[in-house]
Design an enzyme around this catalytic site. Structure first.
Site, PDB file in Angstrom:
ATOM      1  N   LYS A  31       0.844  -1.197   0.000  1.00  0.00           N
ATOM      2  CA  LYS A  31       0.000   0.000   0.000  1.00  0.00           C
ATOM      3  C   LYS A  31       0.880   1.248   0.000  1.00  0.00           C
ATOM      4  CE  LYS A  31      -3.883   1.900   2.734  1.00  0.00           C
ATOM      5  NZ  LYS A  31      -4.735   1.679   3.928  1.00  0.00           N
ATOM      6  N   SER A  55      -9.744   1.811   3.248  1.00  0.00           N
ATOM      7  CA  SER A  55      -8.891   2.574   2.373  1.00  0.00           C
ATOM      8  C   SER A  55      -7.890   1.731   1.576  1.00  0.00           C
ATOM      9  CB  SER A  55      -8.102   3.600   3.200  1.00  0.00           C
ATOM     10  OG  SER A  55      -7.222   2.942   4.084  1.00  0.00           O
ATOM     11  N   SER A 108      -9.897  -0.590   7.402  1.00  0.00           N
ATOM     12  CA  SER A 108      -9.332  -0.377   6.059  1.00  0.00           C
ATOM     13  C   SER A 108      -8.654  -1.577   5.426  1.00  0.00           C
ATOM     14  CB  SER A 108      -8.341   0.786   6.095  1.00  0.00           C
ATOM     15  OG  SER A 108      -9.025   2.009   6.140  1.00  0.00           O
TER      16      SER A 108
END
Lengths: 482, 94
Positions: A74, A149, A173
Site C-alpha cells: 500500500k 482505504s 481499512s
C-alpha cells in the site's frame, strides 16, 4: 494463482520467481485500465528483484521459503527509493529515504515488492474514491468501489494481479475492502506489527496487516511482519507469530458470540449469509451466545472523534517545509504553510483535520475528545467481558456488498457508516479477520468478520482455516476477470 | 458551528477554505458534529483519566547514537535546500 500454490511452485522448482512475476505483470498490464489498483508500477525493478531471487535459489542460498514470492505494498508504507504518496498530492513526489520495519522484514525473507497500491488519501475513506490520483474499481463489478482505504491492495489480490498485499487498518481499512473484494484480510492486534515507516493517520488505531487470496498467505505474511520493533514504542514485547500456532480446532467445543443487532442496517443478502453461517456453526456443534453490545452505536462516533483528533496532530507535519509539496506564492511563512496544506490535501483529509482540530480545541476538548477517550475505555471493557463468555465474535464485515462509485461521496456520514461493524475492533485494539463468505444475489462478495482476544491470532487463524472449508463460502472471480 | 467558527478552526489547522468551499464544508461539518454529539450524553462517571493512560508504558532505549538520516538524504527530499540548510521564508517579518 493462489498464494499457497505460488509458494509451493517456487519451493519445488516448477516455477521461477521471474516466471511468476512476469505473468503477474502481464496480468496487471491487461487489467489495470479497468481496475486502477496501482498508482505506478516499475517493471524493471520487479524483474531485477525476481531474477536475483532465482539466482539465490539456484545457488542454494534462498533467504527463506518465501524467497521470490510477490507482495503488493500500500502506498502509505515507506520503501527506500520508492514514492510513498499516500495517494495525496502533498506527497506526490516524496521518495522515501528509509524502509518501514515491515519492508525490512519482507526483504530479508526474499519477498518481491510490488509498491504503490492505490488507497484513499492518507487512508481516510471507505471506497478508495478519496485517492487524489485514481478511483480503484471492484474486480467483481467495475461500476462499484472496492472498499477502502486499502482498496488497491484488495482489488489487486481479488483480480489475481497479486497473491498477497499489505494494507493498513485504522477503522476497517483492511477488512472492509477484503470483504467487498472476496479475499482474506487480517487486522492484527494493536502492537503486534511495527508501525515504523507506516505514514501515520491515527497512531493509536493504525495497524499494518496482510490481504491475501488464501489463508496461508495471511498467516505466512503475518508471521514475517510481526514481532517486537524498537523503532515503534507501541510495539509489544512478544516474539513474531509462528504459523505453528495454527492448529485444528474442535468446532464443537467453541463458543461463538454474535452481537444483538436487529440487522436493520444490513442488506438482505448480508443478513441471510450471516444467518446461514450461524446455522453452519450450530450444525458443527458450536454454541452460539448472543452478546449485548450496548455501546455498538457509539463506536463510529468515538472512532471519528479519536481518529480525526490524532489525524489533525499527525498531519501537522505536512507543512511544506522539510518534505512534500511546497506552495510559496507570497514569500511569507504563514502563507506557505496554509497554501501548501490547502492545495496538497484533498477534501476528505481537510474535513477530518478540521473535525479533529475542533474536538481538540479549547471549550470542546472535554465534551468530545475527553468523552470519546473515556467511552473507548468502556467499550474495551465491554469486549473484555465478552471474551470471558466466548472464544470468538462473528459478524458481517460490511453491512452491504460493494456500493456504486459515487453513491456515497456526497454524504460523508453515510460513507462513515460503512465502517459500522469494524471500527470498534480498532478502538479495543483487538485482532480481527475478514473472510470471504460467498456471493450475494447481486453476484458481489460478502465477508464475515471474526474477532478474537488480543494476541490470539493463532487461534483466530485456526478457526478461519475451518471456515475456509465451508463450500457455501467459496468465491470465484467473474469470468471476464478470470 | 457558524461560518466564523469554521474559519477560526481552519486557521488553527493552517488550512485556507475558499469561499466556494465554506458553505458545503459547514453543512458537512455540522452534520458530522450532530452525528457524534450523542457521545456527550454517555455516562462515563466510572472512568477516570488514569483509566485511559494506566495501560500505557514509557518506551525507553539506551542513550546511544543510532542510525539517522544523512544531510544528502534530507537534501534529496527537501523542497528547497542550500548550503546544508532547508530554505524557508524569512521567519521574522521586517
Amino acid at each position: 494463482m493462489k498464494y499457497s500454490a505460488t509458494k509451493q511452485a517456487l519451493n519445488n522448482g516448477t516455477l521461477t520467481s521471474y516466471q511468476v512475476c512476469s505473468r503477474l505483470i502481464e496480468r496487471i498490464e491487461k487489467l489495470e485500465p479497468k481496475i486502477h489498483a496501482f498508482l505506478s508500477i516499475n517493471k524493471t525493478k520487479i524483474i531485477e528483484a525476481a531474477r536475483a531471487s532465482d539466482a539465490r535459489r539456484s545457488a542454494g542460498k534462498a533467504l527463506s521459503a518465501f524467497d521470490g514470492i510477490p507482495i503488493g505494498i500500500k502506498d502509505n508504507i515507506c520503501i527506500q527509493g520508492e514514492v510513498a504518496s499516500c495517494a495525496s498530492k502533498i506527497l506526490a513526489n516524496f521518495v522515501s529515504p528509509y524502509n518501514a520495519s515491515v519492508i525490512e522484514k519482507l526483504l530479508a525473507a526474499g519477498f518481491i515488492l510490488f509498491p504503490n497500491l492505490n488507497m484513499d488519501e492518507f487512508a481516510m475513506g471507505s471506497s478508495t474514491e478519496n485517492s487524489a490520483f485514481a478511483v480503484t474499481k471492484n474486480p467483481f463489478d467495475t461500476s462499484r468501489i472496492p472498499g477502502g482505504s486499502s482498496g488497491g491492495s484488495a482489488a489487486a489480490v481479488a483480480a489475481g494481479m497479486l497473491p498477497v498485499a499489505l494494507g493498513s487498518d485504522t477503522g476497517g481499512s483492511i477488512r472492509q475492502p477484503a470483504s467487498l473484494c472476496g479475499v482474506w484480510g487480517l487486522k492484527p492486534t494493536y502492537g503486534r506489527v511495527s508501525r515504523y515507516g507506516l505514514i501515520a493517520y491515527a497512531s493509536s488505531l493504525d495497524q499494518i496487516g496482510p490481504i491475501a487470496n488464501d489463508t496461508q498467505g495471511v498467516a505466512d505474511v503475518f508471521s514475517v511482519i510481526s514481532g517486537k520493533d524498537d523503532h515503534d514504542s507501541t510495539s509489544k514485547n512478544l516474539p513474531a507469530f509462528q504459523t505453528t500456532e495454527i492448529s485444528e480446532l474442535s468446532i464443537a467445543n467453541l463458543k461463538i458470540g454474535i452481537m444483538k443487532d436487529d440487522g436493520s442496517q444490513w442488506s438482505a443478502d448480508v443478513k441471510n449469509r450471516f444467518d446461514e453461517a450461524v446455522e453452519i456453526l450450530k450444525a458443527a456443534g458450536a454454541q452460539i451466545i448472543e452478546l449485548d453490545f450496548s455501546l455498538f452505536n457509539y463506536s463510529v462516533p468515538i472512532y471519528y472523534i479519536i481518529a480525526t483528533a490524532e489525524c489533525s496532530s499527525n498531519l501537522s507535519r505536512f507543512d511544506g517545509i522539510r518534505y512534500g509539496l511546497r506552495v510559496n506564492k507570497t514569500g511569507k511563512l504563514e502563507d506557505l504553510y496554509t497554501d501548501s496544506r490547502s492545495e496538497g490535501f484533498g477534501k476528505e483529509v481537510q474535513r477530518r483535520i478540521l473535525l479533529g482540530t475542533f474536538s481538540l480545541s479549547s471549550g470542546y476538548y472535554d465534551a468530545y475528545y475527553g468523552k470519546a477517550q473515556k467511552t473507548r475505555v468502556l467499550l474495551k471493557n465491554q469486549y473484555d467481558s465478552f471474551f470471558k463468555q466466548v472464544d470468538f465474535i462473528l459478524q458481517p464485515t460490511s453491512p452491504t456488498t460493494a456500493f456504486k462509485v459515487g453513491e456515497k461521496t456526497g454524504d460523508p456520514i453515510q460513507m462513515y457508516k460503512a465502517d459500522i461493524l469494524t471500527t470498534s475492533v480498532n478502538l479495543a485494539g483487538l485482532p480481527a479477520i475478514s473472510i470471504p463468505a460467498g456471493l450475494g444475489t447481486d453476484k458481489l462478495p460478502i465477508g464475515l468478520q471474526v474477532t478474537s482476544p488480543a494476541f490470539s491470532e493463532g487461534r483466530l487463524l485456526s478457526f478461519v482455516n475451518w471456515l475456509a472449508t465451508v463450500p457455501q463460502f467459496k468465491v470465484d472471480l467473474p469470468e471476464e476477470i478470470q | 458551528m457558524d461560518k466564523n467558527q469554521l474559519i477560526s478552526i481552519a486557521n488553527l489547522a493552517k488550512l485556507k477554505l475558499e469561499d466556494s468551499q465554506i458553505n458545503s464544508m459547514l453543512i458537512d461539518f455540522n452534520n458530522i458534529v450532530a452525528y457524534v454529539d450523542d457521545i456527550r450524553n454517555m455516562d462515563t462517571s466510572s472512568i477516570h483519566d488514569d483509566d485511559i493512560y494506566l495501560n500505557h508504558q514509557n518506551a525507553v532505549r539506551p542513550d546511544i547514537t543510532g542510525k539517522c538520516l544523512q544531510t544528502e538524504e534530507i537534501a534529496a527530499i527537501a523542497p528547497q535546500f542550500e548550503n546544508g540548510y532547508v530554505v524557508v521564508p524569512r521567519v521574522i517579518e521586517t
